[in-house]
Write an enzyme that holds these catalytic residues in place. Structure first.
Site, mmCIF file in Angstrom:
data_model
loop_
_atom_site.group_PDB
_atom_site.id
_atom_site.type_symbol
_atom_site.label_atom_id
_atom_site.label_comp_id
_atom_site.label_asym_id
_atom_site.label_seq_id
_atom_site.Cartn_x
_atom_site.Cartn_y
_atom_site.Cartn_z
ATOM 1 N N LYS A 87 17.224 -33.131 -32.426
ATOM 2 C CA LYS A 87 16.868 -34.463 -31.905
ATOM 3 C C LYS A 87 18.032 -35.174 -31.214
ATOM 4 O O LYS A 87 17.817 -35.900 -30.246
ATOM 5 C CB LYS A 87 16.345 -35.350 -33.042
ATOM 6 C CG LYS A 87 14.967 -34.954 -33.521
ATOM 7 C CD LYS A 87 14.443 -35.933 -34.555
ATOM 8 C CE LYS A 87 13.026 -35.565 -34.961
ATOM 9 N NZ LYS A 87 12.412 -36.541 -35.850
ATOM 10 N N ASP A 123 9.008 -41.835 -33.353
ATOM 11 C CA ASP A 123 8.969 -41.852 -34.830
ATOM 12 C C ASP A 123 8.884 -43.280 -35.371
ATOM 13 O O ASP A 123 7.995 -43.610 -36.164
ATOM 14 C CB ASP A 123 10.219 -41.174 -35.408
ATOM 15 C CG ASP A 123 10.186 -39.663 -35.256
ATOM 16 O OD1 ASP A 123 9.085 -39.085 -35.197
ATOM 17 O OD2 ASP A 123 11.275 -39.061 -35.195
#
Ligand code: ATR
Length: 318
Positions: A87, A123
């Site tokens: 990420k 997220d």
């Protein structure tokens, strides 16, 4: 010829043709991700000629991630999700970041716009939308206890702090890590009282007495092991207890909170909504949440017709 037993693969999306567009997820490992199940269910429900595959991009092979990102451009892959451990590391290989991904320095979704790759992070926003849609909870003016100080805590905290809570307490087993995260957040969210605590009931009791939301971002509680050491009994009756762990769906912390009569927020909601936001970025279609939820529950071995996410639905969002 394939070595797979007959009927072993039943995840086919639809007929793959010369026009089928490709999407996928980069991670290492990727075997356990639910994203292919959720996204392919969404493509099916919307009648989109798209297919989503897991790609194991080795973290041990030098240059693998950069090559994989090059393949997104070379193969005109529509978009990808990015999971652990890529990420943060993917950022130098992208052309642009949206504001949230830039603040977080982490990307979970990439959109390929004619070879120009833009990174997003859905997220935290997915978590907020889930809390709002399922429980009518918004952060403004609230006191929020966050358990954990890793990547998931950072995403959730960034999103919550953007909603202007009154105060946040970051509790972590390793206090130094909580201090570092809180120090970083204080620079960007100056109006919010941000505290740090060990992850121990005794230290958290006072703050817990006025906590509107407790969210577990640690892996404690996964696979049924251990409840994070928080004083559930000290929480006020109006508290919401939230867990981003979705395996098991009912974590030990949520079971304890339910026994205490508190409203709970399950981790599957965040998973579905971060996926829904990514789907919308890639396709421009509103995400078919019910189809995505049904596919996720089936993959988790839960019978369809049991609808835990909806059970927790509260008042309309404000
Ligand atoms: P993620 O990206 O999922 O947040 P991470 O960055 O490895 O993963 O962070 C894991 C978090 O879970 C940390 O807050 C970790 O606490 P430490 O910083 O003290 O390691 C927490 N954690 C993991 N296992 C735990 C356990 N058994 N009890 C309490 N906290 C735990």
């Amino acid at each position: 010829m394939t070595n797979a037993p007959a009927g072993a693969f039943n995840g086919s999306n639809m007929d793959i043709t010369g026009r089928t567009r490709l999407l996928g997820i980069f991670g290492d490992p990727v075997e356990h991700t639910l994203s292919p199940v959720i996204q392919n269910a969404a493509f099916r429900a919307e009648g989109l000629d798209m297919v989503y595959l897991p790609f194991n991009v080795s973290s041990r092979k030098a240059g693998a991630l950069e090559e994989a990102v090059g393949a997104v451009r070379a193969l005109s892959i529509v978009g990808i999700n990015v999971t652990v451990p890529h990420k943060e590391k993917i950022i130098p290989f992208l052309d642009e970041l949206d504001g949230h991904a830039r603040d977080l320095k982490a990307v979970n979704t990439v959109v390929n716009d004619n070879g120009r790759l833009k990174g997003y992070n859905t997220d935290g926003p997915g978590y907020l939308v889930s809390l709002r849609d399922e429980l009518g909870f918004t952060p403004r003016g609230k006191n929020i206890l966050v358990l954990g100080a890793g990547g998931a805590a950072r995403a959730v905290l960034n999103a919550l702090l953007g909603g202007e809570p009154a105060s946040v307490m970051v509790a972590n087993r390793t206090v130094k890590r909580a201090e570092e995260l809180a120090g970083e957040l204080k620079k960007r969210f100056k109006g919010v009282d941000i505290g740090v605590s060990p992850l121990e009931s005794a230290s958290l009791e006072e703050y817990s007495r006025a906590a509107d939301l407790v969210v577990n971002t640690t892996s404690a509680g996964m696979n049924g092991e251990g409840v994070p050491d928080v004083p559930v009994d000290a929480l006020p009756d109006y508290s919401v207890v939230s867990d981003i762990v979705y395996k098991p769906l009912e974590t030990p912390l949520l079971i304890k909170a339910e026994e205490r009569g508190l409203r709970v927020h399950k981790g599957l909601g965040m998973l579905l909504r971060q996926g829904a936001l990514a789907f919308e970025l890639w396709t421009g279609h509103a995400a078919p949440l019910e189809a995505m939820e049904e596919a996720a529950l089936k993959a988790l071995g839960l019978e369809t017709g049991v609808r835990p996410v909806k059970e927790t639905r509260g008042p309309a969002p404000d």
